[in-house]
Design an enzyme around this catalytic site. Structure first.
Site, PDB file in Angstrom:
ATOM      1  N   GLU A   1      12.483   7.466   6.954  1.00 55.00           N
ATOM      2  CA  GLU A   1      12.101   5.921   5.401  1.00 55.00           C
ATOM      3  C   GLU A   1      13.597   4.761   5.444  1.00 55.00           C
ATOM      4  OE1 GLU A   1      10.171   6.187   1.843  1.00 55.00           O
ATOM      5  OE2 GLU A   1      11.183   7.802   1.690  1.00 55.00           O
TER       6      GLU A   1
ATOM      7  N   GLU B   1      10.746  16.796   4.439  1.00 57.54           N
ATOM      8  CA  GLU B   1      11.078  15.435   2.468  1.00 57.54           C
ATOM      9  C   GLU B   1      12.410  15.374   3.269  1.00 57.54           C
ATOM     10  OE1 GLU B   1      10.161  13.882   0.686  1.00 57.54           O
ATOM     11  OE2 GLU B   1      11.631  13.031  -0.530  1.00 57.54           O
TER      12      GLU B   1
ATOM     13  N   TRP C   1       1.695  -6.814   0.374  1.00 62.92           N
ATOM     14  CA  TRP C   1       2.270  -5.781   1.454  1.00 62.92           C
ATOM     15  C   TRP C   1       1.067  -6.577   2.556  1.00 62.92           C
ATOM     16  CZ3 TRP C   1      -0.901  -2.062   3.707  1.00 62.92           C
ATOM     17  CH2 TRP C   1       0.792  -1.360   4.687  1.00 62.92           C
TER      18      TRP C   1
ATOM     19  N   LYS D   1       5.893   0.783  -2.714  1.00 62.89           N
ATOM     20  CA  LYS D   1       6.192   2.027  -3.702  1.00 62.89           C
ATOM     21  C   LYS D   1       4.969   2.544  -3.531  1.00 62.89           C
ATOM     22  CE  LYS D   1       8.279   4.420  -6.261  1.00 62.89           C
ATOM     23  NZ  LYS D   1       9.871   5.754  -6.130  1.00 62.89           N
TER      24      LYS D   1
ATOM     25  N   ASN E   1      -5.312  -7.318  -3.147  1.00 62.06           N
ATOM     26  CA  ASN E   1      -4.930  -6.637  -3.932  1.00 62.06           C
ATOM     27  C   ASN E   1      -6.699  -5.687  -2.980  1.00 62.06           C
ATOM     28  OD1 ASN E   1      -3.450  -3.583  -3.779  1.00 62.06           O
ATOM     29  ND2 ASN E   1      -4.106  -3.242  -5.984  1.00 62.06           N
ATOM     30  N   GLY E   2      -6.057  -5.166  -2.122  1.00 60.58           N
ATOM     31  CA  GLY E   2      -7.028  -4.443  -1.693  1.00 60.58           C
ATOM     32  C   GLY E   2      -7.894  -4.838   0.145  1.00 60.58           C
TER      33      GLY E   2
ATOM     34  N   ARG F   1       4.640  -3.271  -5.667  1.00 61.11           N
ATOM     35  CA  ARG F   1       3.457  -2.807  -4.809  1.00 61.11           C
ATOM     36  C   ARG F   1       3.557  -3.411  -3.244  1.00 61.11           C
ATOM     37  NH1 ARG F   1      -0.113  -1.598  -8.643  1.00 61.11           N
ATOM     38  NH2 ARG F   1      -2.001  -1.351  -7.282  1.00 61.11           N
TER      39      ARG F   1
ATOM     40  N   CYS G   1       0.138  -4.607  -2.740  1.00 61.87           N
ATOM     41  CA  CYS G   1      -0.230  -6.466  -3.352  1.00 61.87           C
ATOM     42  C   CYS G   1       0.233  -5.970  -4.934  1.00 61.87           C
ATOM     43  CB  CYS G   1      -1.061  -6.822  -2.749  1.00 61.87           C
ATOM     44  SG  CYS G   1      -1.180  -7.065  -0.632  1.00 61.87           S
TER      45      CYS G   1
ATOM     46  N   LYS H   1      12.733  11.481   4.327  1.00 62.88           N
ATOM     47  CA  LYS H   1      13.538  10.411   2.963  1.00 62.88           C
ATOM     48  C   LYS H   1      14.912   9.586   4.637  1.00 62.88           C
ATOM     49  CE  LYS H   1      13.176  10.132   0.513  1.00 62.88           C
ATOM     50  NZ  LYS H   1      11.684  10.400  -0.672  1.00 62.88           N
TER      51      LYS H   1
ATOM     52  N   HIS I   1       7.933  27.269  20.887  1.00 60.76           N
ATOM     53  CA  HIS I   1       7.284  27.037  20.801  1.00 60.76           C
ATOM     54  C   HIS I   1       7.022  25.406  21.223  1.00 60.76           C
ATOM     55  CE1 HIS I   1       5.186  30.739  19.769  1.00 60.76           C
ATOM     56  NE2 HIS I   1       6.280  30.712  18.224  1.00 60.76           N
TER      57      HIS I   1
HETATM   58  C1  AGP Z   1       8.551   8.413  -0.101  1.00 61.63           C
HETATM   59  O1  AGP Z   1       9.740   8.732  -0.218  1.00 61.63           O
HETATM   60  C2  AGP Z   1       7.736   7.774  -0.817  1.00 61.63           C
HETATM   61  N1  AGP Z   1       7.825   7.115  -1.849  1.00 61.63           N
HETATM   62  C3  AGP Z   1       6.203   8.107  -0.742  1.00 61.63           C
HETATM   63  O2  AGP Z   1       6.658   9.641   0.873  1.00 61.63           O
HETATM   64  C4  AGP Z   1       5.380   9.005  -1.285  1.00 61.63           C
HETATM   65  O3  AGP Z   1       6.273   9.832  -2.015  1.00 61.63           O
HETATM   66  C5  AGP Z   1       4.041   8.363  -1.247  1.00 61.63           C
HETATM   67  O4  AGP Z   1       3.528   7.121  -1.281  1.00 61.63           O
HETATM   68  C6  AGP Z   1       3.624   9.318  -2.652  1.00 61.63           C
HETATM   69  O5  AGP Z   1       3.225   8.522  -3.628  1.00 61.63           O
HETATM   70  P1  AGP Z   1       2.546   9.099  -5.207  1.00 61.63           P
HETATM   71  O6  AGP Z   1       3.834  10.235  -5.876  1.00 61.63           O
HETATM   72  O7  AGP Z   1       3.532   7.744  -5.751  1.00 61.63           O
HETATM   73  O8  AGP Z   1       1.613   9.207  -5.030  1.00 61.63           O
END
Ligand code: AGP
Length: 638
Positions: free
Chosen positions: A517, A510, A76, A633, A102-103, A27, A2, A514, A533
């Site tokens: 998400e 990773e 968010w 983000k 925010n929180g 945010r 947020c 990707k 396994h």
């Molecule tokens: C991945 O594409 C995401 N954006 C997410 O996993 C991100 O890396 C994670 O939230 C950590 O964010 P930061 O690097 O800003 O701490």
């Protein structure tokens, strides 16, 4: 999560608040809202819309209210779905007091229950709304605003940055900060409020970063601040000479693809910047890389490169244990980096997920250093883990991409990457730049410990430059095939398995992250050796298995066996391999081949094509690539 924006001054605030909200969309973008004291009727006027800030902007074009004091919010969703009633601002019963938050307010259900019994009624199911009712109630009961705040603070738990706009207080905003960030920009007879200075940095460079556990009553000319024990705080106004980096998409359809293409430059700029900090003679000119004035080492009187990043050289020379803490993509980069510190600098290294680390038993080790890695520098789990480590008197260096982020300000030292603003929720250029930065740092530590020569360090820098070139060129090599053949074909599958071994295992994690998400296709990242396994039960012709190779002969042979196991079960194999790995290549239904590089940089070489491939599959599915559902983000809550 947020984003919060606020203004009090002499000018109308609506345009500023909306622009600030757009800058804070990283945010969260589930809904947005604006409220001001309408200059015509002196009452609160507000608008809320579900979806990104642009929807709110469109809605506000149809009305003409504005005022010299107002607040806004981009959400968010945590408590209550993304609906208008749950959007912020939230109000008290009389709708004469508005709050943005925010929180997360913990225990809000119990507060709500009590307030309902006392005759309050609620419009939303948010935790935030109780904060509005609590202050409304306290103001009615107490004579001063300060006393009202004191009573609210005894009832609030959790994490909160709150900004209140009160109809009866048309010249003052009330700000409360506990764990979530809040900053005030000091202008000329005007004050700007934001979750991040990016909101106002083109209007003022005078910034008051509110300390944790503090509140402030802010008017156009004055900040009256207190700690949670109600002792006055003299606001420390810092000059924050940070240029506003507004990234736009230019000719690109999405920020993600623009950022994929920016990786070579992001890596080169970062290494150049580190070299400058390191006092190395720079043999070519780059206008992009200027050591900014705010790069100081938290006022410590230390010299040289280590001093610049905030560390004592003797600590580095005697370093025996390294722990890296991060989340998401940054954790994957950290995991890859652990192979650098162990392989190059000979330092035992652990990698920890911040969300797990902060609730695990903490062990102090001899001559220990902790690195936190975070693109945003605001991730709540990583930040709290860092604070926990610092409480144990262990120095923390954070590697981040955002200058003056909370982590950078609170860490003992920092290495500031120069990847430039990353807007797409999916991390791309920050991932590759983190890998490059860790590679560079591992060499730099090894030099300091007398394990490596300066010549070896120079060669490492050359390798990084070469690999960033390969990262970019390989995208060009495969571009048309991926767009025309792979994207329509692979977008038809419902699940994928990604496998790697050794340094390519975190890379597989990773890739899986990707894909899921942004495309919403299920993807499972797994260590290739563990396939037999359990997960091998999933292998069939409907589940592509993507294998990322390595440049280590022994591990390559093992990976080859894993690929054969998949093939024997009629699995469709996609292989990312290196020149000369013919046996692996011959097993593949689809193959990407890369030039051989320094073995530990194998993941970096494959990064561009991996991201481009996933981007194009997702684009074919017509997903909202830069703003995937349910994400933000910057993850500023637990
Ligand atoms: C991945 O594409 C995401 N954006 C997410 O996993 C991100 O890396 C994670 O939230 C950590 O964010 P930061 O690097 O800003 O701490």
């Amino acid at each position: 999560m947020c984003g919060i924006v606020g203004y009090v001054g002499q000018k109308n605030c609506r345009e500023f608040v909306l622009e600030g909200l757009s800058r804070l969309e990283y945010r969260g973008y589930d809904s947005a809202g604006f409220v001001c004291i309408d200059q015509n009727n002196k009452h609160l006027s507000f608008a809320k819309e579900v979806g990104p800030v642009n929807r709110l902007k469109e809605a506000l074009e149809k009305v003409d209210y504005d005022g010299t004091i107002g607040i806004g919010h981009t959400r968010w969703a945590s408590h209550g779905p993304a609906e208008k009633k749950n959007a912020h601002p939230q109000f008290d019963c009389q709708k004469t007091l508005a709050v943005v938050h925010n929180g997360i307010i913990e225990g809000h259900n119990a507060i709500r229950k009590r307030l309902l019994q006392e005759g309050h009624w609620f419009d939303s199911i948010t935790d935030t709304e109780v904060a509005a009712h609590l202050l409304g109630e306290a103001i009615a009961f107490h004579k001063s605003l300060k006393a009202a705040i004191a009573s609210v603070l005894t009832q609030l738990k959790g994490a909160y940055a709150l900004v209140y706009l009160i109809e009866k207080e048309p010249e003052r905003l009330l700000l409360i900060r506990h764990k979530s960030p809040l900053v005030v920009g000091v202008g000329d007879s005007e004050m700007f409020v934001g979750s991040d200075p990016i909101v106002f940095i083109d209007r003022t460079n005078k910034v008051f970063f509110m300390p944790d556990d503090s509140y402030a009553i802010v008017s156009s000319n004055h900040i009256e601040a207190y700690d949670f024990q109600h002792n006055p705080i003299v606001p420390q106004i810092k000059i924050h000479d940070h240029l506003l980096e507004i990234s736009n998409k230019q000719e690109y359809e999405h920020f993600m693809i623009k950022e994929i293409y920016e990786q070579k430059r992001a890596i080169e700029n970062s290494i150049l910047f580190f070299k400058k900090l390191n006092g190395q003679l720079i043999d070519y000119k780059s206008d992009d890389v200027i050591v900014p004035a705010y790069v100081t080492n938290n006022n410590k009187d230390l010299e040289g490169f280590w001093g610049q990043i905030g560390l004592d050289i003797s600590h580095v020379k005697n370093l025996k244990n390294l722990d890296i803490i991060a989340a998401g993509t940054s954790w994957h980069a950290a995991y890859i980096g652990s192979y650098f510190f162990e392989g190059i600098a000979n330092i035992p290294t652990t990698v920890q997920l911040a969300s797990e680390h902060r609730y695990s038993k903490f062990f102090k080790k001899d001559n220990q250093l902790v690195l936190t890695i975070s693109q945003s520098g605001e991730t709540a789990d990583t930040l709290e883990s860092m604070r926990l480590v610092q409480k144990n008197d262990i120095p923390v260096v954070c590697i981040t991409n955002v200058a003056a982020s909370t982590m950078m300000r609170e860490a003992d030292g920092f290495l500031l990457m120069q990847a430039g603003v990353e807007r797409s929720v999916a991390s791309t250029k920050s991932f590759s730049t983190q890998i490059a930065s860790l590679y560079w740092l591992a060499h730099r530590i090894a030099v300091e410990k007398g394990i490596l020569s300066l010549q070896a360090m120079k060669e490492a820098e050359e390798q990084l430059s070469l690999v960033s070139e390969i990262l970019e060129c390989s995208i060009e090599n495969y571009k048309w095939e991926i767009m025309e053949k792979d994207a329509p074909f692979y977008s038809t599958f419902e699940r994928f398995i990604f496998l790697g071994r050794h340094i390519s295992y975190p890379f597989a994690l990773e890739a899986a992250l990707k894909l899921k998400e942004i495309s919403y296709i299920f993807a499972h990242g797994y260590p290739a050796g563990e396939l037999k396994h359990g997960p091998i039960a999933l292998v069939d012709e409907k589940t592509p298995v993507v294998i990322f190779s390595v440049l280590n002969d022994l591990i390559y042979e093992k990976l080859l066996s894993n690929a054969q196991e998949v093939k024997a079960r009629k699995g469709h194999l996609v292989v990312f391999a290196f020149e000369g790995q013919d046996e692996l290549i011959s097993l593949a239904g689809r193959c990407f081949v890369f030039p051989r590089v320094a073995p530990l940089l194998a993941p970096l070489a494959m990064t561009g094509v991996m991201q481009f491939w996933i981007y194009q599959i997702t684009k074919f599915l017509n997903r909202p690539i830069d703003m995937p559902r349910n994400l933000a983000k910057s993850v500023t809550i637990e």
